[in-house]
Design a protein around this motif. Structure first.
Motif, mmCIF file in Angstrom:
data_model
loop_
_atom_site.group_PDB
_atom_site.id
_atom_site.type_symbol
_atom_site.label_atom_id
_atom_site.label_comp_id
_atom_site.label_asym_id
_atom_site.label_seq_id
_atom_site.Cartn_x
_atom_site.Cartn_y
_atom_site.Cartn_z
ATOM 1 N N ILE A 216 -2.981 -9.041 -5.907
ATOM 2 C CA ILE A 216 -4.142 -8.238 -5.532
ATOM 3 C C ILE A 216 -4.374 -7.159 -6.579
ATOM 4 C CG2 ILE A 216 -5.268 -6.880 -3.729
ATOM 5 C CD1 ILE A 216 -3.384 -8.294 -1.759
ATOM 6 N N GLY A 220 1.892 -3.440 -9.128
ATOM 7 C CA GLY A 220 3.141 -3.163 -8.410
ATOM 8 C C GLY A 220 2.937 -2.380 -7.133
ATOM 9 N N MET A 221 1.728 -2.355 -6.618
ATOM 10 C CA MET A 221 1.406 -1.473 -5.504
ATOM 11 C C MET A 221 1.377 -2.182 -4.147
ATOM 12 S SD MET A 221 -1.369 -0.408 -3.623
ATOM 13 C CE MET A 221 -2.916 -0.779 -4.407
ATOM 14 N N CYS A 222 1.165 -3.503 -4.111
ATOM 15 C CA CYS A 222 0.972 -4.140 -2.812
ATOM 16 C C CYS A 222 2.151 -5.007 -2.374
ATOM 17 C CB CYS A 222 -0.307 -4.977 -2.816
ATOM 18 S SG CYS A 222 -0.185 -6.511 -3.734
ATOM 19 N N ARG A 226 5.313 -10.872 -4.467
ATOM 20 C CA ARG A 226 6.776 -10.909 -4.525
ATOM 21 C C ARG A 226 7.311 -12.340 -4.584
ATOM 22 N NH1 ARG A 226 5.404 -9.570 0.709
ATOM 23 N NH2 ARG A 226 6.542 -10.632 2.382
ATOM 24 N N TYR B 185 -7.604 2.999 -1.073
ATOM 25 C CA TYR B 185 -6.981 1.709 -0.777
ATOM 26 C C TYR B 185 -6.062 1.743 0.438
ATOM 27 C CZ TYR B 185 -2.503 2.875 -3.113
ATOM 28 O OH TYR B 185 -1.312 3.427 -3.460
ATOM 29 N N GLY B 240 3.462 4.291 -4.943
ATOM 30 C CA GLY B 240 2.719 3.126 -4.479
ATOM 31 C C GLY B 240 3.501 1.839 -4.397
ATOM 32 N N THR B 241 4.803 1.883 -4.638
ATOM 33 C CA THR B 241 5.548 0.628 -4.636
ATOM 34 C C THR B 241 6.189 0.406 -3.271
ATOM 35 O OG1 THR B 241 5.998 0.944 -6.967
ATOM 36 C CG2 THR B 241 7.387 -0.651 -5.809
ATOM 37 N N PRO B 242 5.768 -0.619 -2.544
ATOM 38 C CA PRO B 242 6.288 -0.763 -1.189
ATOM 39 C C PRO B 242 7.760 -1.163 -1.168
ATOM 40 C CG PRO B 242 4.921 -2.647 -1.767
ATOM 41 C CD PRO B 242 4.804 -1.670 -2.896
ATOM 42 N N TYR B 256 3.864 -9.030 5.650
ATOM 43 C CA TYR B 256 3.164 -8.191 4.677
ATOM 44 C C TYR B 256 3.863 -6.857 4.512
ATOM 45 C CZ TYR B 256 -1.125 -10.879 5.615
ATOM 46 O OH TYR B 256 -2.073 -11.846 5.744
ATOM 47 N N SER B 257 3.652 -6.232 3.365
ATOM 48 C CA SER B 257 3.893 -4.797 3.269
ATOM 49 C C SER B 257 2.608 -4.163 3.781
ATOM 50 C CB SER B 257 4.115 -4.389 1.815
ATOM 51 O OG SER B 257 2.891 -4.401 1.109
ATOM 52 N N SER B 259 1.111 -1.841 2.461
ATOM 53 C CA SER B 259 0.243 -1.614 1.299
ATOM 54 C C SER B 259 -0.642 -2.818 1.040
ATOM 55 C CB SER B 259 1.059 -1.344 0.048
ATOM 56 O OG SER B 259 2.051 -0.406 0.299
ATOM 57 N N GLU B 260 -0.058 -4.022 1.125
ATOM 58 C CA GLU B 260 -0.883 -5.206 0.896
ATOM 59 C C GLU B 260 -1.920 -5.344 2.012
ATOM 60 O OE1 GLU B 260 0.989 -9.110 0.619
ATOM 61 O OE2 GLU B 260 -0.970 -10.083 0.651
ATOM 62 N N THR B 263 -4.542 -2.651 1.638
ATOM 63 C CA THR B 263 -5.351 -2.819 0.427
ATOM 64 C C THR B 263 -6.352 -3.957 0.601
ATOM 65 O OG1 THR B 263 -3.538 -2.035 -0.935
ATOM 66 C CG2 THR B 263 -5.273 -3.225 -2.066
ATOM 67 N N ARG B 264 -5.893 -5.033 1.193
ATOM 68 C CA ARG B 264 -6.825 -6.145 1.450
ATOM 69 C C ARG B 264 -7.998 -5.652 2.298
ATOM 70 N NH1 ARG B 264 -5.636 -11.514 0.624
ATOM 71 N NH2 ARG B 264 -3.589 -11.837 -0.281
#
Ligand SMILES: Cc1cc2nc3c(=O)[nH]c(=O)nc-3n(C[C@H](O)[C@H](O)[C@H](O)COP(=O)(O)OP(=O)(O)OC[C@H]3O[C@@H](n4cnc5c(N)ncnc54)[C@H](O)[C@@H]3O)c2cc1C
Ligand SMILES: Cc1cc2nc3c(=O)[nH]c(=O)nc-3n(C[C@H](O)[C@H](O)[C@H](O)COP(=O)(O)OP(=O)(O)OC[C@H]3O[C@@H](n4cnc5c(N)ncnc54)[C@H](O)[C@@H]3O)c2cc1C
Ligand code: SF4
Ligand code: FES
Lengths: 278, 471
Positions: A216, A220-222, A226, B185, B240-242, B256-257, B259-260, B263-264
């Motif tokens: 996305i 490295g944020m979402c 992985r 986001y 911002g790194t989950p 999911y994290s 964050s994902e 963000t989606r």
């Protein structure tokens, strides 16, 4: 910004484009990718930088149309602009003089492999390259790869070019000839990378693969990208996209690629209907 | 004490719970002018104003409330905007109950509720946008120097706005295609409408700040380029790194994290798929792991996307819940179910690799840990399974590494965040300043803004002295 400078169809469903992206062109190294969007409501889609012209500020991308975004990109013309290009992203390939390297490419993955081949040749390596495809027409960039390879082998499923068979057959052939490989790369469809890695392990050749999970942000944020490498969670967009092929959990990787199959199909069908295609 | 003010705050109009879980619109509708005037009259105009001390950017709260009471809304705006560049954001997302409202004198009196300061801040910012005068701000000539700002979250926007007002030429670089950081986001539309974030960003642009999106500093622009083109650099790249719990099954489809997931939905408008191209999965049974704002946002978003049941699994109890209390109440009203003192131990998958359930274990609170909170411990043999087709982990984030991995000379602390002076934001090397979540770890919007304010002054001093020394 991000204007399409040239565009051509290389083989059915595969396009070769040059686009203005000066910041990317200035800094990109082999193994890196960009994230593009084709329209303001679009998806963020990663594509490898297949080549660049630092002076003119251009980058080259070779892509296959698979879903809505790539179909829309394919429908764009010279002079049109992409909405966004972010990059270069990802950790560059480790280029140095290994001695003898083996480069295995399949499908549109050959586009990602090409800049690495060139850089490794320029770093003084002896380069063996194996390119594979289902049929003759699907093996792209033969001449460009050949130019930087000491030896180029081609395999096709139907035997229409090179040897009939798959890339791992050619790997075995080289081994049987006694070619000693110090490092290798495989980039192509997941299934090809999986079997190339298994074969490389069998032949005791270290192998990098370039993983292409769904991304996305690419920063490295979402955590969506992985992958599991040697039992550890890694993010392909920042820790990769290249990883030790021996350590990839392939089943998990391929399963995660299928997460949005239904939604993606729906999106493509909607786009085709809007464009008046079947 | 007998006071002639209403003991209770005026309730703020909101969308009903049944209505709002069907849309992504702002949950809170906000005060009318009459209501705001009435609520502001509850302020005692304390001499020592504890509320100001409770505010990380020291907004003159009695001052702006008095102006509302006197119906001089333009003046009220002028007062607030001296302290914050993002009042409509702060009014919506600050943990007011722990800050200004937590120490408000009125709230200290038995039977009285504190003045509703947060809602009043939001009121004045929204009023200004809709009805206030639209004179363009006076932009000083940008001759004092060039500053680059990395990231475009609240910390960056604050430093950029303040430096522009002082006469600096400021360029903000943002990696994503939209500016705003977590405000864009992470935090959902129903809590912080994106149009409001954009409006506040436009105000900052109007001060002469240049914002360039699609630039990942460290990759699209190198650190050497920054150093040679700018007098100083402010880094606020966020946390911002989950993190993932790492329990078995983390790679199953449907895990999911937050964050994902967020963000989606937020950045990519997944809830408007297929009008927007990025899909978000439809889920029936959702389990969210964690208890912060991020977990509440994920849970409430899942409901709005049509989930039939949403359960939060949190390893401590309500007392320790880190989320803003308003969001917790909203979540309960909307039907989110809370499992206190519970932790996941395994995600269970189907043969096709999709999540079907989560195995949890009950917890009890033991001795306090380093953070002073009682440490949760597993109760042996208490495992049970919750059915789920979607798991969202919201258990915290680490430093964003896109820049850090490309900037080896930058000094980091033990936890991997940037080591910066808490008073000035100055880091090592000395031309670098930093603030917000990339220094403190995941914190709050207002603390990130506070760091930006201090850093703007320190950067001004640093550049002025450097130029005076002829460097
Ligand atoms: C680092 C990296 C480099 C890549 N380089 C190239 C390249 O040089 N040339 C090329 O043709 N393709 C490349 N890809 C794959 C390319 O990104 C996908 O084909 C593209 O995203 C499909 O988008 P779509 O909307 O057309 O299709 P969709 O309808 O969205 O998807 C079709 C299929 O593509 C895959 N996919 C979907 N979204 C993504 C995503 N965001 N990231 C990765 N895969 C996705 C999924 O497996 C999906 O089933 C690369 C991927 C990665 C991660
Ligand atoms: C879902 C969620 C809900 C929250 N709710 C609340 C709340 O209710 N109240 C509250 O006070 N706080 C809340 N927070 C916390 C708050 O949002 C953060 O503390 C705050 O946003 C931190 O601001 P920042 O400026 O440090 O960084 P961020 O807002 O994280 O912004 C950092 C930006 O930098 C960009 N970036 C990173 N690396 C680079 C690079 N190399 N080059 C260019 N750009 C880069 C990122 O893309 C991002 O846009 C929440 C957080 C989340 C995730
Ligand atoms: S503490 Fe409360 S009553 Fe006192 S000045 Fe602040 S808002 Fe008004
Ligand atoms: S794409 Fe989001 S972390 Fe890699």
């Amino acid at each position: 910004m991000y204007k399409i400078i040239s565009k051509k169809l290389v083989v059915p469903k595969e396009f070769d484009v040059w686009v203005e992206a000066p910041r990317v062109a200035r800094h990109v190294k082999p193994g890196q990718f960009v994230i593009i969007r084709t329209n303001p409501q679009g998806e963020r889609v990663p594509l490898t930088v297949a080549d660049y012209d630092r002076e003119k500020g251009l980058i080259r991308m070779i892509f296959q149309t698979v879903g809505k975004t790539t179909a829309e990109f394919a429908d764009m013309n010279v002079g049109d602009c992409l909405t966004d290009i972010l990059g270069p992203l990802g950790t560059p390939s480790e280029i140095k003089n290994y001695g003898t390297v083996l480069m295995v490419g399949g499908g549109v993955g050959i586009a990602a492999l090409f800049p690495i081949i060139r850089a490794l040749k320029e770093a003084g390596n002896k380069v063996y390259t194996i390119l594979g495809g289902r049929t003759k027409d699907l093996v792209i960039m033969k001449e460009e790869c050949e130019k930087y390879s000491d030896e180029l082998l081609i395999t096709t499923d139907d035997g229409s070019a090179g040897k009939k068979g798959v890339v791992t057959d050619a790997m075995v052939e080289l081994a049987e000839r006694g070619v000693k490989i110090d490092q290798s790369w495989a980039i192509g469809p997941s299934i090809m990378m999986k079997f190339a890695s298994l074969k490389a392990k069998e032949l005791d050749i270290p192998m990098f693969v370039s993983l292409n999970p769904i991304m996305i942000d690419g920063t490295g944020m979402c955590g969506g990208c992985r992958v599991t490498i040697h039992d550890q969670i890694r993010f392909a967009c920042v820790d990769g996209p290249e990883f030790d092929g021996w350590g990839v959990n392939w089943n998990e990787f391929m399963n995660r690629m299928r997460q949005y199959k239904d939604e993606e199909k729906m999106s493509l069908e909607k786009y085709k209907a809007e464009m008046g295609e079947e | 004490m007998a006071l002639d003010i209403a003991p209770k705050r005026l309730p703020v109009p909101e969308q009903s719970a049944e209505e709002r879980i069907k849309n992504f619109n702002d949950v809170v509708i906000g005060y009318s002018i009459e209501e705001a005037v009435a609520e502001s009259a509850r302020c005692l105009q304390c001499k020592n104003a504890p509320c100001i001390k409770g505010c990380p950017v020291s907004i003159d709260i009695p001052g702006f409330l008095k102006a509302i009471k006197e119906k001089d809304l333009e003046k009220s705006w002028d007062i607030i905007s001296q302290y914050t560049n993002l009042p409509a954001v702060c009014g919506r997302v600050c943990p007011q109950e722990k800050q200004c409202e937590g120490v408000c004198t009125v709230g200290r009196i038995k039977g009285y509720e504190p003045v509703s300061i947060g809602k009043m801040e939001r009121f004045i910012a929204d009023w200004k946008a809709e009805h206030g005068s639209k004179v363009a701000p006076k932009v000083p000539e940008q001759t004092k120097g060039n500053v680059a700002v990395v990231g475009s979250g609240p910390s960056s926007l604050t430093v950029a706005g303040d430096l522009a007002k002082m006469g600096y030429k400021v360029t903000v670089y943002e990696a994503l295609h939209a500016a705003g950081g977590v405000l864009m986001y992470g935090i959902p539309e129903f809590r912080l409408p994106k149009a409001i974030v954009r409006r506040e960003i436009d105000n900052i642009k109007a001060l002469g700040v240049k914002i360039e999106t699609n630039v990942a500093v460290g990759r699209s622009v190198t650190i050497e380029e920054l150093q040679s083109h700018f007098d100083a650099v402010y880094i606020a790249t966020g946390a911002g790194t989950p993190h993932f719990m790492g329990v078995p099954g983390t790679s199953l489809n449907g895990v999911y994290s937050a964050s994902e997931y967020l963000t989606r939905i937020n950045l990519m408008h997944g809830y408007e798929f297929p009008k927007y191209d990025t899909p978000t999965k439809e889920s029936e049974k959702v389990v969210v792991v964690g208890g912060g704002n991020v977990a509440m946002d994920a849970a409430r978003s899942a409901l709005r996307l049509g989930a039939k049941s949403v359960q939060v699994v949190y390893r401590r109890s309500l007392e320790e819940l880190p989320a803003r209390i308003e969001e917790y109440h909203h979540a309960v009203e909307e039907g989110v179910i809370f499992n206190w003192l519970t932790n996941p131990v395994e995600y269970v998958g189907s043969e096709t690799g999709n999540i079907v359930g989560v195995k949890c274990i009950r917890m009890e609170l033991g001795e306090p840990d380093a953070s002073g909170r009682r440490r949760p411990q597993e109760i042996k043999g208490s495992e049970f399974t919750i059915e789920a087709d979607t798991i969202i982990e919201a258990i915290g984030q680490g430093p964003n590494k896109v820049l850090l991995s490309a900037f080896q000379e930058l000094k980091l602390n033990k936890k991997g965040y940037i080591d910066a002076d808490p008073e000035t934001g100055q880091a090592d090397p000395e031309w670098v300043f930093a603030g917000g979540d990339i220094v403190t770890g995941a914190a709050t919007v207002i603390l990130a803004m506070g760091a930006g304010k201090k850093a703007a002054e320190a950067i001004d001093k640093y550049i002025t002295e450097k130029k005076a020394a002829g460097k």
